[in-house]
Motif scaffolding. Sequence first.
Motif, mmCIF file in Angstrom:
data_model
loop_
_atom_site.group_PDB
_atom_site.id
_atom_site.type_symbol
_atom_site.label_atom_id
_atom_site.label_comp_id
_atom_site.label_asym_id
_atom_site.label_seq_id
_atom_site.Cartn_x
_atom_site.Cartn_y
_atom_site.Cartn_z
ATOM 1 N N ARG A 50 0.860 -1.180 0.000
ATOM 2 C CA ARG A 50 0.000 0.000 0.000
ATOM 3 C C ARG A 50 0.902 1.237 0.000
ATOM 4 N N PRO A 51 0.465 2.298 -0.659
ATOM 5 C CA PRO A 51 1.315 3.496 -0.704
ATOM 6 C C PRO A 51 1.262 4.272 0.603
ATOM 7 N N PRO A 89 -8.489 2.363 -9.702
ATOM 8 C CA PRO A 89 -9.263 1.722 -8.635
ATOM 9 C C PRO A 89 -9.443 2.580 -7.380
ATOM 10 N N CYS A 90 -8.865 3.786 -7.343
ATOM 11 C CA CYS A 90 -8.934 4.567 -6.102
ATOM 12 C C CYS A 90 -10.344 5.079 -5.797
ATOM 13 N N CYS A 150 -12.439 2.827 -3.932
ATOM 14 C CA CYS A 150 -11.696 2.015 -2.960
ATOM 15 C C CYS A 150 -12.035 2.436 -1.533
ATOM 16 N N GLU A 206 -10.177 2.243 0.934
ATOM 17 C CA GLU A 206 -8.988 2.674 1.679
ATOM 18 C C GLU A 206 -8.552 4.084 1.298
ATOM 19 N N LYS A 207 -9.346 4.754 0.457
ATOM 20 C CA LYS A 207 -8.860 6.036 -0.064
ATOM 21 C C LYS A 207 -8.709 7.116 1.011
ATOM 22 N N ASP A 252 -4.988 6.484 2.556
ATOM 23 C CA ASP A 252 -3.735 6.817 1.853
ATOM 24 C C ASP A 252 -3.899 7.849 0.734
ATOM 25 N N GLY A 290 -4.794 7.628 -2.140
ATOM 26 C CA GLY A 290 -4.315 7.161 -3.444
ATOM 27 C C GLY A 290 -2.807 7.216 -3.575
ATOM 28 N N CYS A 323 0.774 0.588 -4.875
ATOM 29 C CA CYS A 323 -0.422 -0.146 -4.451
ATOM 30 C C CYS A 323 -0.603 -1.412 -5.281
ATOM 31 N N LYS A 354 -3.205 -2.879 -5.898
ATOM 32 C CA LYS A 354 -4.418 -2.813 -6.709
ATOM 33 C C LYS A 354 -4.212 -1.989 -7.991
#
Lengths: 90, 375
Positions: free
Chosen positions: B238-239, B303-304, B307, B309-310, B313, B315, B335, B337
Amino acid sequence: MTLNPDQLIKFSPLHRLQWEEAQQKDVILYPEGMVELNQSSAEILKLCDGSRNLAQIVADLEQKFATTGLTNDITAFLEVALKNGWIQQN
Amino acid sequence: MAGSNKINITPPRWLLAELTYACPLQCPYCANPVDYANYQTELDTEDWKRVLTQARKMGAVQLGFSGGEPLTRKDLPELVKHARDLGYYSNLITSGYGLTEAKIVELKEAGLDHIQVSIQASTQELNDHIAGTTSFQHKKEVAHLVKKHGYPMVLCVVIHRENIHQMADILAMAEELGADYLELANTQYYGWAHTNRDLLLPTQEQFEQAEQIAQAFKEKVEGKMKIYYVVPDFYEDRPKACMNGWGTTFLTIAPDGAALPCHSARDLPGMNCPNVKDYSIEQIWNESQAFNFFRGYDWMKEPCSSCDEKEKDFGGCRCQAYLLSGDMYAADPVCSKSPNHHVIQEAIDSAKASALAENEKPLVFRNSKNSKKLS
Ligand code: SF4
Ligand code: SF4
């Protein structure tokens, strides 16, 4: 490191405690970081000036806020403060 | 993308004042832009004071004086004093080059809060090679003096393939020097580090071994030394939450006065980074195209954009997305993804091949000659 109840407590010279107008909060500043304090934590830390031990800090705050039974809360917070290096003893 | 009214703009908290690109060292991972030699003009003292005043008024409180080497600015003590008067908590980010005891005392009196000294390695030979300058002994001397004069001592070591095998020695050195904070910064591949990536990127095994050593040390020194560990995001899936979100927290001012949402922002296509000579910090922060560009989530692509998780992180890093995929709106390729994630493995493979090659090409050192050649 645990708090010694008899020893005087002072704020660490490697940190700075200051009021932030923009945030309307007291904060602790240190290299690369900042902790925002709630009012009671700030009140406790302001009394850590090297002239009081734990019991004296508790007494002063209980008097200031006209209340009793603060010992446990203040002790718990000061343990955390010591662990984080915000305060020192001796 | 820009300026939808719904976005709640938070005030800047950290101001990074890059006072100058001048530096006597030549670190091949320097985060300064590769074409820094094209930016010759520097803000004057009054410009900097105005910037400090305006940013402080908005709520900035942490201040870094960096560069280049900030000590090359003759007005540094004056700026430090101004910062102290305003209530900043200020940090000098220095190579230590040119720092004398008299200067350390002068800056303390002016109100400087701490000094971060960078050391390139745990041995003189390697340090001086990477720095491109004889500097090791002096750096150690400076570290002692910083301590002696009551500053919290922050030691910074940038980690890469040339020094990662020294991890245990680097930690021992930090302990011996009495560091209060140790920043172990795995190289981030921007600027000069991007140019030199094949020579700097460690292998996964090297990185994992070094991380283990650092972890064990961290536990050992708990309560005595604080360790900031900057992870090498090439080995994560993950970034990083770059800049804590674009235009939310950090404000960088480049030597020529360009206001940057992140230090590589100028490299992004179409990014008009406003100059503090033309606008106030408040205008820049609230109204400029650059600072609003990646605020919020509307600019995102898949995919951000869908997502969950945005918010964690954002993105990832926009500059890394651009550098590695050519698309600044894309997910950070770090990432897993990301459809471009394979470029990370390609970079790792390429670095490994370079390490195994018989004639490894030499590092490109950060100096004006190379900067002109590369820009
Ligand atoms: S990273 Fe090295 S070359 Fe770049 S500014 Fe810092 S000391 Fe100078
Ligand atoms: S897809 Fe985008 S938002 Fe989701 S984890 Fe990856 S980089 Fe972050």
